[in-house]
Enzyme design. Structure first.
Site, mmCIF file in Angstrom:
data_model
loop_
_atom_site.group_PDB
_atom_site.id
_atom_site.type_symbol
_atom_site.label_atom_id
_atom_site.label_comp_id
_atom_site.label_asym_id
_atom_site.label_seq_id
_atom_site.Cartn_x
_atom_site.Cartn_y
_atom_site.Cartn_z
ATOM 1 N N HIS A 221 -4.836 -35.504 16.701
ATOM 2 C CA HIS A 221 -5.981 -36.139 17.358
ATOM 3 C C HIS A 221 -7.402 -35.577 17.061
ATOM 4 C CE1 HIS A 221 -5.898 -32.970 20.409
ATOM 5 N NE2 HIS A 221 -6.848 -33.474 20.983
ATOM 6 N N ASP A 222 -7.496 -34.321 16.751
ATOM 7 C CA ASP A 222 -8.743 -33.532 16.580
ATOM 8 C C ASP A 222 -8.923 -33.273 15.108
ATOM 9 O OD1 ASP A 222 -10.169 -34.119 18.859
ATOM 10 O OD2 ASP A 222 -9.628 -32.022 19.693
ATOM 11 N N LYS B 91 -12.185 -32.916 12.946
ATOM 12 C CA LYS B 91 -13.135 -31.624 13.210
ATOM 13 C C LYS B 91 -13.199 -30.918 12.098
ATOM 14 C CE LYS B 91 -13.196 -31.587 18.318
ATOM 15 N NZ LYS B 91 -12.999 -30.784 19.460
ATOM 16 N N HIS C 170 -16.043 -37.027 15.188
ATOM 17 C CA HIS C 170 -14.890 -36.380 14.674
ATOM 18 C C HIS C 170 -13.783 -37.444 14.934
ATOM 19 C CE1 HIS C 170 -14.067 -35.760 19.105
ATOM 20 N NE2 HIS C 170 -12.904 -35.589 18.802
ATOM 21 N N HIS D 45 -8.376 -41.515 21.770
ATOM 22 C CA HIS D 45 -8.222 -40.243 22.866
ATOM 23 C C HIS D 45 -9.565 -40.215 23.541
ATOM 24 C CE1 HIS D 45 -9.686 -37.774 19.752
ATOM 25 N NE2 HIS D 45 -9.836 -36.839 20.651
ATOM 26 N N HIS D 46 -10.715 -40.676 23.082
ATOM 27 C CA HIS D 46 -11.834 -40.569 23.975
ATOM 28 C C HIS D 46 -12.193 -41.862 24.464
ATOM 29 C CE1 HIS D 46 -12.905 -36.295 23.575
ATOM 30 N NE2 HIS D 46 -12.749 -36.220 22.185
ATOM 31 N N ASP E 289 -5.304 -34.591 26.641
ATOM 32 C CA ASP E 289 -6.370 -34.118 25.919
ATOM 33 C C ASP E 289 -7.147 -33.411 26.949
ATOM 34 O OD1 ASP E 289 -8.272 -33.570 23.824
ATOM 35 O OD2 ASP E 289 -9.490 -35.049 24.590
#
Length: 199
Positions: A61-62, A65, A90, A114-115, A143
């Protein structure tokens, strides 16, 4: 860094995570924790068929970055509005990486959400309510929890109880899914162990 045994579906995932670990160990460890918590929550909520997809999504998910400047990743100060927007990219970078490498659209979409927040206050698309998938809601809670109970360059780790209180506040504000937070509370001790933290 100790080699971690991963339950990945796609061979490229381990390579991407190795690149992330080399750039940002904190985000790498966070991704491992999110993967474990998200898959546990899927099982607890009876969505056993979604467990492996959520585990993979947690790992990835990240991954965007990789393209965020290191000075932003390691800053100890509050972001300016421009820096905050740069960091938020990101999510789009993650989606682009997964799409480029032909990951399933459904997996890329889980990561993309996810955000997002149920009241429409999240990013990058400002999705609201039912527009956010169950998997996206689960990943969001995993998260936030994993981030709160781990130290960050700009703050120390919160206790699990403090983290749960913040999650409850987010539910009351209509931002996070009540049923997912309830599942995490039922499995709080196990979630803490998965994140390397004990009450």
């Amino acid at each position: 860094m100790r080699k971690v045994k991963l339950r990945t579906i796609y061979p490229l995932t381990e390579n991407l995570l190795e690149q992330l670990a080399a750039k940002d160990k904190t985000t790498y460890l966070h991704s491992l924790h999110v993967a474990e918590v998200a898959s546990l929550l899927a099982r607890e909520m009876g969505f056993v068929g979604e467990e492996r997809a959520l585990y993979e999504a947690g790992l990835l998910h990240d991954i965007g970055k990789l393209y965020v400047p290191q000075e932003l990743l390691f800053t100890r100060r509050v972001f300016s509005s421009i820096e905050r927007l740069e960091m938020q990219k990101h999510v789009s970078y993650t989606y682009a990486i997964l799409t480029y490498h032909n990951y399933p659209h459904t997996l890329a979409e889980i990561c993309f959400q996810h955000h997002e927040r149920l009241d429409g206050s999240g990013y990058p698309r400002g999705l609201r309510g039912e527009a956010i998938t169950l998997e996206g809601r689960i990943l969001a809670v995993a998260d936030v929890f994993a981030a709160l109970i781990s130290p960050r360059p700009y703050r120390g780790a919160l206790s699990p109880r403090q983290a749960v209180e913040i999650l409850h506040q987010e539910v009351l504000r209509g931002r996070l899914a009540m049923e997912v937070v309830a599942a995490l509370v039922r499995k709080l001790d196990e979630c803490c162990v998965l994140c390397g933290k004990h009450e």
